[in-house]
Scaffold this active site. Structure first.
Site, PDB file in Angstrom:
ATOM      1  N   LEU A  14      -8.473  28.870  27.002  1.00 17.21           N
ATOM      2  CA  LEU A  14      -8.843  30.214  27.451  1.00 17.21           C
ATOM      3  C   LEU A  14      -7.668  31.161  27.195  1.00 17.21           C
ATOM      4  O   LEU A  14      -7.036  31.684  28.105  1.00 17.21           O
ATOM      5  CB  LEU A  14      -9.224  30.159  28.934  1.00 17.21           C
ATOM      6  N   HIS A  15      -7.353  31.360  25.916  1.00 16.14           N
ATOM      7  CA  HIS A  15      -6.253  32.233  25.492  1.00 16.14           C
ATOM      8  C   HIS A  15      -6.722  33.690  25.521  1.00 16.14           C
ATOM      9  O   HIS A  15      -7.828  33.977  25.972  1.00 16.14           O
ATOM     10  CB  HIS A  15      -5.763  31.818  24.100  1.00 16.14           C
ATOM     11  N   ALA A  16      -5.918  34.603  25.048  1.00 14.50           N
ATOM     12  CA  ALA A  16      -6.204  36.037  25.179  1.00 14.50           C
ATOM     13  C   ALA A  16      -7.553  36.441  24.588  1.00 14.50           C
ATOM     14  O   ALA A  16      -8.337  37.136  25.239  1.00 14.50           O
ATOM     15  CB  ALA A  16      -5.082  36.854  24.543  1.00 14.50           C
TER      16      ALA A  16
END
Length: 90
Positions: A14-16
Site C-alpha cells: 500500500l505505497h503512495a
C-alpha cells in the site's frame, strides 16, 4: 456495517500510488471507511496520510470496515481494487 479482513497482494504493498487509488475509491462513497492493521486501531480510509501511515506491505492483513450509506457498494469496490493489485498488474 460490512467488515472484512483482506490481504494486500500487490508487489509494492500500500505505497503512495496504491494508497491514492484506495482513497480515491473510498471518496466516491458517502459512508465512513475505517481501515487498519488491527481491528481496534482503525484510521480514516479517506485520508491519504492515514492510509500511507499503515505501512501495509505485501502480505499484510488489513481490517476494512464501511459504515453508512452505500457501505456495501463501497466494500465491494475496495475489495475489488485490492484484489486487482490496485490496477498495477501485480
Amino acid at each position: 456495517m460490512p467488515a472484512r479482513e483482506i490481504t494486500i497482494i500487490n508487489k509494492l504493498g500500500l505505497h503512495a500510488r496504491a494508497a491514492a487509488k484506495f482513497v480515491g475509491v473510498a471518496g466516491r462513497f458517502p459512508c465512513q471507511v475505517p481501515v487498519g492493521r488491527a481491528p481496534d486501531k482503525l484510521v480514516d480510509g479517506k485520508s491519504i496520510m492515514a492510509v500511507m501511515m499503515l505501512a501495509a506491505g505485501k502480505g499484510t492483513q488489513v481490517h476494512l470496515h464501511t459504515x453508512g450509506e452505500q457501505d456495501s457498494d463501497a466494500m465491494d469496490a475496495l475489495v475489488e481494487l485490492i484484489n486487482n493489485f490496485f490496477d498495477e498488474g501485480e
